[in-house]
Write an enzyme that holds these catalytic residues in place. Sequence first.
Site, PDB file in Angstrom:
ATOM      1  N   THR A   1      14.372 -12.336  -3.503  1.00 13.13           N
ATOM      2  CA  THR A   1      13.160 -12.887  -4.117  1.00 13.13           C
ATOM      3  C   THR A   1      12.920 -12.302  -5.503  1.00 13.13           C
ATOM      4  OG1 THR A   1      11.904 -11.198  -2.948  1.00 13.13           O
ATOM      5  CG2 THR A   1      11.929 -13.380  -1.989  1.00 13.13           C
TER       6      THR A   1
ATOM      7  N   GLU B   1      10.478 -14.292   5.570  1.00 15.32           N
ATOM      8  CA  GLU B   1      11.457 -15.034   6.369  1.00 15.32           C
ATOM      9  C   GLU B   1      11.068 -16.503   6.511  1.00 15.32           C
ATOM     10  OE1 GLU B   1      14.165 -13.615   6.951  1.00 15.32           O
ATOM     11  OE2 GLU B   1      13.558 -11.548   6.565  1.00 15.32           O
TER      12      GLU B   1
ATOM     13  N   GLY C   1      12.425  -4.512   0.317  1.00 21.72           N
ATOM     14  CA  GLY C   1      12.079  -3.220   0.906  1.00 21.72           C
ATOM     15  C   GLY C   1      13.135  -2.186   0.580  1.00 21.72           C
TER      16      GLY C   1
END
Lengths: 661, 661
Positions: free
Chosen positions: A139, A421, A178
């Site tokens: 992303t 997701e 993350g």
Amino acid sequence: MNADILKERSGASFDVEKLTNILDDGTEKTKRRREIESLVFSDEDFKEQDPNFLSRSERYDQAVRKSAQMILKIRDYGISDPEEIYYYKSTVKGNQHEVLGLHFVMFLPTLINLCDSEQSKKWLPLAQSFQAVGTYAQTEMGHGTHLRGLETTATYDPSTQEFVLNSPTVTSIKWWPGGLGKTSNHAIVLAQLYTLGKCHGLHAFVVPIRDMNTHEPLPGILVGDIGPKFGFHEVDNGYLRLDNVRIPRDNMLMKYAKVEPNGTYVKPPSAKLTYGTMVFIRSMIVGESARALSKACTIAIRYSAVRHQSEIRPGEPEPQILDYQTQQYKLFPLLAEAYAFLFVGQYMGQTYNRINGDINQGDFSELPELHALSAGLKAFTTWAANSGIEVCRMSCGGHGYSRSSALPDIYVNFTPTCTYEGENTVMMLQTARYLVKSYRQAKEGRQLSGMVSYLNEAETQRVQAQPVSARPTVVDVNDLSSLVEIYKLRAATLIEMAVKSIQQELQHRKSQEDAWNNSSIDLVRASDAHCHYVVVKLFTNKLREVSDTSIHSVLSTLALLYALHGITKNSGDFLQAELLSVPQMLQISLRIKELLAQLRPNAVALVDAFDINDRKLNSCLGRYDGNVYEHMFEWARRSPLNATEVHESFHKYLKPLRAKL
Amino acid sequence: MNADILKERSGASFDVEKLTNILDDGTEKTKRRREIESLVFSDEDFKEQDPNFLSRSERYDQAVRKSAQMILKIRDYGISDPEEIYYYKSTVKGNQHEVLGLHFVMFLPTLINLCDSEQSKKWLPLAQSFQAVGTYAQTEMGHGTHLRGLETTATYDPSTQEFVLNSPTVTSIKWWPGGLGKTSNHAIVLAQLYTLGKCHGLHAFVVPIRDMNTHEPLPGILVGDIGPKFGFHEVDNGYLRLDNVRIPRDNMLMKYAKVEPNGTYVKPPSAKLTYGTMVFIRSMIVGESARALSKACTIAIRYSAVRHQSEIRPGEPEPQILDYQTQQYKLFPLLAEAYAFLFVGQYMGQTYNRINGDINQGDFSELPELHALSAGLKAFTTWAANSGIEVCRMSCGGHGYSRSSALPDIYVNFTPTCTYEGENTVMMLQTARYLVKSYRQAKEGRQLSGMVSYLNEAETQRVQAQPVSARPTVVDVNDLSSLVEIYKLRAATLIEMAVKSIQQELQHRKSQEDAWNNSSIDLVRASDAHCHYVVVKLFTNKLREVSDTSIHSVLSTLALLYALHGITKNSGDFLQAELLSVPQMLQISLRIKELLAQLRPNAVALVDAFDINDRKLNSCLGRYDGNVYEHMFEWARRSPLNATEVHESFHKYLKPLRAKL
């Protein structure tokens, strides 16, 4: 042990342990899960400060320490079964997240799936020994759901046999992965591949981002933490800006697509192969919804058994708040939902494994249905659990706002599932696309299989021109299979309405795409109804597997409550489709009240059966022993603001203020 | 200025400034509000760190500093009008809270209301000069809503003419009062008064809790912070345990009830007098709901105009996400709701002032209706805004989870309104009690006034035995007064159903109290429908005051959307009561889509009209200039985790880990 909660337990009509075994999918698994959990609980190395008392940097520090310990311990204990690793990790994590999560869930699996054999030899040992700690950078600041819109470029330079990676705009900065901010020294970067002047779309590249020895960012790399979030405080979700970063040609993952030394692009043989991971993760999230909601219900229901407040009958002692009908009406439908989702989660796990087996044998036939089902159910269950957790929190009065209740942590750490997701609305529309396609196939007389096969039946029924007004009388609101039937007909009706909306738009000379967009409210509604049907059906199916009479009885009550409550919350749909009559609707409202009263004596036992250890739940309100207030007080006294009796701000601001007035 | 947002503004059909004036209740007020806001924005003393980057102790410190500065500045500027003080403070606070809030909202007003003239002379100067900084300590760990259940005792000792205060149990520890933990040196403690061996119920006592010079806790006092919460991080909500704390007799607030030196208790003349503050605060909260939802809508709608994602038509550039029907369907009904609540908030303010005037003249006749209305609307609007804020947050995709969006702060700092000042379900049941009473009075032929007067009409209509099936055809779904009418009839029907449920329970030999409890689901539903009717009605009424044609037009569209959307969300109620037919329901769904398309060009202008300054909104996503991404990046770089390139945890845990594997 608190006397109220003791009394609740003695009043249960069923064997809690047996129900736990059903939820764990077998006695042996319960046993093994508890063994693994106790490894963590007895381990001094996992003693920790409540993260709520720490600064973000301290939280991150504690999370890295725990991650490193987990890696060593899992190896030392020789835990290798994925399910057992999951038990171990989820016990360590409690209500928090794993800072190295993406290394395990995305970095390693992507290397395994996309490295060619040479690359595997290089990268897997590095990743498995944590020389290379990695994340998955897809992303960007300006791009989430729509992969084709990603802007990061990887341009092949044949003269040096390198790719040159760039973030050409602010919006192209990688954002959210993350572990990207501080932890990782490598990232798998998704970028638009350019070679010999042509763009070949998105491909994956392994990009070293920090020096493996010093951990300092490498030249051309701007990397950091994206700042505090709603939850996930211990995770360093990060940004990455690439400025002419050069990587060797073979840092492009080349199992399928390739770029040859001279810059020639070689296409991958099939696009279907990357499909599976996404479906797997979405299926897993259904289970996460169930577990998060189970935690919230455990806390709210136990606390409601301990908490006494106000009066129902004047002069009598304050009743347990669980005796208020409004409290039961808030919590018991959520309890039923938690059970429903646990069983749906089991089903999704089993189905994934079965279909994955088929895929490995080259049979992709069931993948589209699983893809559609996992998308819709991911959205359906996360939305429901998301709002359900908040209902649980607010049902605990003021104390639900305290971090000592754990409910704020559960919420903020769960709510991102509605977006990551696959954003939920997009997911619902993906399922809708499958439903519309299936509807049209049924219309054409094709026989459908799986969960959408009812679209064939609906077609048949319509052909028979059954008088609609005659239908409602046959529905028995106490019979689950009757209810499954009307949920099915509701879904069929709403799918048909959505299709009609598209057709009407097309008749108004709209393009296919605009017709779709202008019908998307109806499409989401249809998907929602389809998922709701699937959940009611799977809960009902599960009952057939339960042989223990008393457990069968209490689960049937829950299933009935789930189904009837869902009808009252969507009563307009059932009335509009003439699936139920007005008198039946009134009958259902009454029946729900009876079911609440029927569940009341089993409520605490039903959350006990989730078997969530106190250490894992980490909630003063939800403690197994019910000793809520003593522990809240003890917890509060440890608040960092209580480290000194007088906060320095008194001397700095309040005392001087007086002098100035 | 971002090009998209510029284009949005140029496409608006109405004069934004004029609508702002309507929301501010006059051009002059807009001007004055902006003057006051700019006093804060231009003030170097209010420059601050984003609280999200601070530890809790630092946040508290910053909040105390700001509170102290506010006090001085408001005095220096000579701002004395309550509304202007509100402007000033809310501008300083932004999305956070005032640490001295309870000193102003509860401590001072209680002293003013409950001190006799001698006591006023002593306490008011102390409180006004902040020698005495105070809070209001009512709730206990085990007791919130139910005041009679409070356990703290104040026992009069005639031998020393003192009260002895005690917290006899863990559950009796005072818990939650804002500013109690570290800030206050006095608390008004609510305690059960015992004198001459008899309990006289709850009374208020001024209790010194910290030394006024050293700020150290006084003997017998255990005071501290209750620990981190969901929000309100900068506020030291506190606990207070009293162990034989002695205070002089005249620290009991004696304007009404008294204890004479010999211990004789003198009853207060009337209980009605303390009623007003509660009603005032609840009425105020309706406005807070509107403002919180307005902020969330501003952020989500501006961001949706800037954000481009995916594709509607293949090959075309990614559309603004505001062009997706599903996005409009999430946000525009909330925008309509924000407007509705702003107007309801205005009405509540005006009504409170009017009735307060009557009360000061000894006329209490309208107080019960205002009490019931403020309770129900407090619950109705806070619940709706609470879930609405989360819908806005989730409509912003991933970035809504970032603290830089401000949406997490807005949510966590707003959500407690669902619980404090009267737990929402309890509030709904209070309103229901008034509705049931009114229903019975109407049945007896008594003429009702105010918002419940429709219960008379409903009675009349029933007498005329109008054929129910004929009714739907007369409803024009495009006519707001028609819609007000059916909302009214829906409320009347649900009130009647709740009353019937009580009657049926009584016929089954249940006591009044059990019958009430066993009907409470229906009672809450009836209250909800009543409040919904009131909101639709007040929105519709407001339109009559709007003379500007283009503003009238866009507000009418919003009002229609609010009313029709509410019908589809509760379609079962309207179908069950035969207020609408199935074809009308389909017509409404189509009409809603048209209204969304109609509002689309005005969406940004409609949130601009809320006129929430960027400094107050403090959201990277919701910026007026639409330059979202640049500012998110800049904000993230300031994250404390980015203070060093390499976090120490690398050297402490990750590097050593490699060596161990």
